[in-house]
Design an enzyme around this catalytic site. Structure first.
Site: not given
Length: 976
Positions: A883, A239
């Site tokens: 994230h 990510c």
């Protein structure tokens, strides 16, 4: 005369050899000799007149006009210069429309040579490899000339993006990456095949792997969407890479540079600091696919492989920093696209009192002499660095280029910690508190802050980190709070005040374990497997009260909220007669028989050993004695401590009465963890009468059956230890840990798991946690504040001739078209590591830098200094994991989108400023192009996806994304 004119036009070397550096023409030797004879005689009517130039003897056939092999110069043919050939051709013509045999002069290493036999290669298209043509090229021809010839021969539409593969006889393919390279340098030889492929409309190439050449172009997907609104598949903790790519993808000048194929002519294959153009080409492939409008999501696997190849820190699938990837990528693209092919050495000069304007212009010119690319054009600015020596006060001024600004965040001197307080009251649930402590404080400060909320003295507290049902660490009061991370589960236990001296007290760590039904013979000892559960406890216990009996009662008291004692009716129901095998099973459950009947004081029914059959009061139970489960009755009230006698009956580590039988099979049913205690008593246990068969003997006893057994363990709650000294259940040589082991059926009946997990929230938890809010301008001011260099990074003073901890100040001189601002949320020092979750208020429009730029002379033309936001890289989570996502504005329709790996949703401007903002992308207003498309309708009617597409903000990650990202106003547009 004509021959004389031609001869005069030729140049000869010292050996009389004709010289020319462009090309030669092949002429049949016999014709040329006849022509020379004709010229030398001077007789125009001579029979030696050569006639038309005829090279028929040099060809294998007159259809292909292919030269015969192994022709020898001056025996079979001669080479004449171009000027001579054109005169001969004008005078005599050429026979039968034969082609002129023009041959280039090639510059081979250390020699010039006429290329009589050029390279003959096969050409075909990837989409139709059956249609093969043959063509000849000089060794000095460029690969680009082959590409032009193929485009013309196969009628490739103008403007098509092509790339070539070189296929040798062994069927392996290799990219002809550098189209400016010569055929010779590319190692092309006769008989090889060059395959051309053109990029598909969706931005992909027909062959993602050159070894797998398909014979037809795959049908394109029918999806049509907004170009640039495309997700990136998470390949496993990638990510961070996806977030960086989305930010760059939505940087208009860079994306248009690649979409217009401007990069092709600027690829630098010889830069030793670059990646041979491979990073630029891999990035171009991703951008072309994302902006084709034909993909919901793109899989950037090839790009990920290239990045890992050139930057080993990004190999594998560990989580990384999006800003670090961004820094590598910008540098890699710059070097791969650097227009400077040969970098010259430039010695940097100090200002030495010169005007800033002069020094800055000199620095920028020197920078462009070595660095000139689209990255420099778009992202590079200039700042002024001023260093002052603390001793001699030497002032050093330099101007240095930058690609992004890493600005610090104001750091609070306090931090908020969330902890669970476990009271001494066994019926009180743990209470979750939110306390404010000094960021540089100690554990004692945490206890003091909690004391104000609980009225429990700090001296009666102990702090521990609980992880996986065990104590990860038990902290001392003097330890630094920086060792405790925000994600840690911190429990603070209230300790009892004992009358004993401190040296007579022990801090006991208590674990809860559940036994498996079967033994774990794989461990080597055949012991019962156990697994931890529930929350551990810390208790202050007198050393004199560490017997099995005393600890059992103490643990029952502390667990009273969620451990139920059996009632008398349950005990009566379990009174039954058992055989020998059942006896050993119940013994492993913690049944303890009285050691010597006559030594035990008379007690109530729950403490009396009732015997029947042949059992006598003064004899120990043997292997044939059965037990009555009714013995659980003793738990309806606290068990008394019988001192030495009690320990004989209840205090042994095994908690069971050992068998007196010599039957070898009986021991198989006893927990090996208990066998050490059993074996010690086995030697003094009398054997049963010889005339009495063990299997046929029966006895009914009412034994005291415990809910759990107590076992000394290590800090992990796994390795079992021996008994302590003097019959104690624990050893005091180090921090003592004990576990209470539950049989599955007993745990199910008497342990209330739901109640054990309950906790209450203190009112402090209800108060919304206020994130520290700062303005972006404050961060920029901190960036330009005077600071003293750290000891690890001193400056060498040219006057003092030694390294000094100088003061340093950075000032902005000039800003680029696209300004990247990196918010330094991750703070690393010698003593602390933390992530700053402060909310940085940054403007979406009109970010004005005029107040931060140094004033220049009036004659200089300065571009405007106002910027608008175009993209944000977000980081959710802490130091250990997290994230990454992206907010970005589409350059064509002006709409904001939220990119979460392969998911893309609409976003509104009020969603963008959060505490997760990590890297900001701003574009200067004078360079912003107005959207060419209308903004899409973001109402509910425009949604083409189901609502569950936005339900999760987590895609192949081990960490949670933002809850706000999937707000009700977001409409899913694309998903993989």
């Amino acid at each position: 005369a004509a021959a004389s004119d031609m001869t005069e036009s030729l140049r000869f070397d010292e050996n009389g050899v004709i010289m020319c550096v462009c090309c030669r023409y092949v002429v049949d030797r016999r014709w040329f000799d006849q022509w020379k004879e004709f010229v030398e005689t001077g007789d125009q009517n001579s029979t030696s007149f050569p006639g038309q130039i005829d090279n028929a003897e040099l060809f294998e056939d007159l259809d292909s006009y292919h030269l015969k092999d192994r022709l020898v110069e001056d025996e079979d043919f001669v080479l004449v210069p171009a000027e001579a050939w054109h005169k001969l051709l004008a005078w005599y013509g050429i026979a039968d429309d034969q082609p002129p045999l023009e041959r280039k002069v090639v510059d081979l290493p250390s020699t010039l040579k006429v290329e009589v036999y050029p390279i003959e290669i096969f050409l075909c298209l990837h989409s139709n490899m059956e249609n093969v043509i043959t063509a000849k090229f000089s060794r000095t021809d460029s690969i680009h000339s082959i590409q032009r010839a193929m485009c013309q021969a196969f009628s490739v539409p103008p403007g098509s993006e092509c790339r070539l593969w070189m296929k040798s006889s062994d069927s392996s393919c290799e990219r002809l990456r550098n189209v400016h390279m010569s055929v010779l340098d590319a190692c092309l030889s006769s008989g090889m095949t060059v395959i051309m492929e053109t990029r598909n409309a969706d931005g992909t190439w027909p062959s993602s792997r050159p070894q797998i050449m398909r014979n037809s172009v795959e049908e394109q997907d029918s999806y049509r969407g907004q170009p640039g609104v495309c997700g990136l598949t998470n390949l496993g903790n990638t990510c961070f890479m996806n977030s960086a790519l989305q930010c760059l993808s939505n940087t208009p000048p860079l994306t248009e540079y690649f979409l217009q194929n401007s990069y092709v002519d600027e690829l630098n294959f010889t830069n030793p600091l670059g990646m041979k153009g491979e990073i630029a080409e891999a990035y171009a492939d991703v951008i072309k696919q994302m902006w084709s409008g034909r993909h919901y999501s793109v899989v950037p696997r090839v790009f990920k492989t290239k990045v890992g190849h050139f930057a080993s820190q990004f190999l594998g699938y560990q989580q990384h920093d999006s800003q670090e990837l961004l820094s590598f990528l910008l540098d890699g693209l710059h070097e791969d696209l650097n227009r400077v092919k040969n970098k010259e050495y430039i010695e940097l000069r100090d200002a030495d009192g010169r005007q800033d304007q002069e020094v800055a212009e000199e620095a920028w010119r020197n920078h462009l002499r070595r660095n000139d690319s689209v990255i420099v054009d778009t992202f590079h600015g200039l700042f002024k660095s001023t260093l002052v020596c603390p001793e001699c006060h030497k002032v050093s001024v330099t101007f240095d280029p930058f690609c992004y600004l890493s600005v610090p965040l104001p750091v609070s001197k306090e931090r908020v910690m969330e902890v669970f307080f476990v009271s001494l009251d066994p019926y009180a649930k743990p209470v979750q508190h939110r306390v404010v402590v000094p960021k540089a404080g100690k554990v004692s400060d945490l206890c003091s802050a909690l004391s104000e909320m609980t009225s429990v003295p700090p001296t009666q507290m102990v702090v521990a980190d609980v992880f996986n049902h065990r104590f990860y660490k038990i902290y001392n009061m003097g330890e630094s709070l920086s060792a405790i991370l925000d994600r840690d589960d911190i429990f603070v236990y209230e300790l009892s005040v004992l009358e004993e001296q401190p040296e007579e007290q022990v801090l006991l760590a208590l674990y809860l374990r559940e036994r498996s039904h079967y033994r774990d013979y794989g461990s080597g000892g055949g012991s019962y497997g156990t697994s931890l559960f529930g929350h551990p406890l810390l208790l202050n216990v007198p050393r004199s009260s560490c017997s099995q009996e005393a600890l059992y009662n103490l643990f029952l008291q502390r667990l009273a909220r969620y451990v139920r004692l059996p009632d008398p009716s349950e005990e009566l129901e379990e009174e039954e007669e058992d055989d020998e095998e059942e006896l050993y099973k119940t013994q492993t459950n913690g049944i303890s028989d009285d050691d010597e009947q006559e030594e035990v004081e008379p007690a109530g029914p729950s403490q009396t050993d009732y015997s029947c059959g042949d059992a006598t009061p003064n004899r120990k139970s043997d292997g044939n004695t059965t037990t009555e489960p009714q013995a659980e009755e003793n738990h309806t009230q606290p068990l008394p401590d019988h001192g030495d006698h009690g320990e004989n009956s209840n205090g042994s580590l095994s908690q069971t009465e050992p068998s007196c039988s010599g039957d070898a099979n009986s021991a198989d049913d006893i927990d090996p963890s208990e066998q050490s205690g059993d074996k010690q008593e086995e030697a003094c246990s009398p054997s049963p009468p010889a005339n009495e068969h063990p299997a046929k003997r029966r006895a009914c006893h009412v034994r005291r059956k415990r809910l759990f057994s107590i076992q000394a363990v290590n800090s992990n709650g796994t390795t079992e230890r021996g008994m302590g000294e003097g019959g104690s259940a624990v050893s005091f040589s180090s921090q003592p840990y004990v576990a209470i082991d539950w049989e599955p059926d007993m745990k199910k009946r008497f342990y209330n798991e739901n109640e054990a997990e309950k906790y209450v929230k203190d009112p402090s938890m209800e108060v919304p946690q206020q994130h520290m809010t700062v303005q972006l301008q404050q961060c920029i001011e901190l960036f330009t504040t005077v600071e003293t260099l750290e000891e690890e990074n001193p400056w060498y003073c040219p006057v003092c001739k030694k390294h000094q901890l100088a003061t340093k100040k950075l000032d902005l001189w000039s800003l680029p078209e696209v300004l990247i601002i990196h918010l330094k949320r991750f703070s690393y020092t010698k003593f602390t590591r933390e992530k700053l979750d402060s909310i940085v208020e940054f403007p979406l429009r009109d970010l004005d830098f005029s107040g931060f730029l140094l004033r220049k002379t009036l004659s200089s033309e300065e571009p405007p200094s106002r910027y608008d936001l175009i993209a944000v890289s977000n980081h959710y989570g802490g130091l250990r994991d997290g994230h990454y996502t992206t907010y970005a504005k589409n350059k064509d329709n002006g709409q904001w989108y939220y990119f979460d790996d392969s998911k893309v949703t609409y976003a509104t401007e009020d969603q963008i400023v959060t505490s997760a903002a990590y890297v900001l992308f701003y574009q200067r207003q004078d360079k912003i192009r107005k959207p060419t498309l209308p903004a899409p309708n973001t109402g509910p009617a425009s949604s083409t996806q189901t609502s569950n597409d936005t339900a999760s903000c987590k895609d192949d990650e081990d960490d949670a994304g933002p809850s706000a990202a999937a707000s009700a106003s977001s409409i899913t547009m694309e998903t993989e």
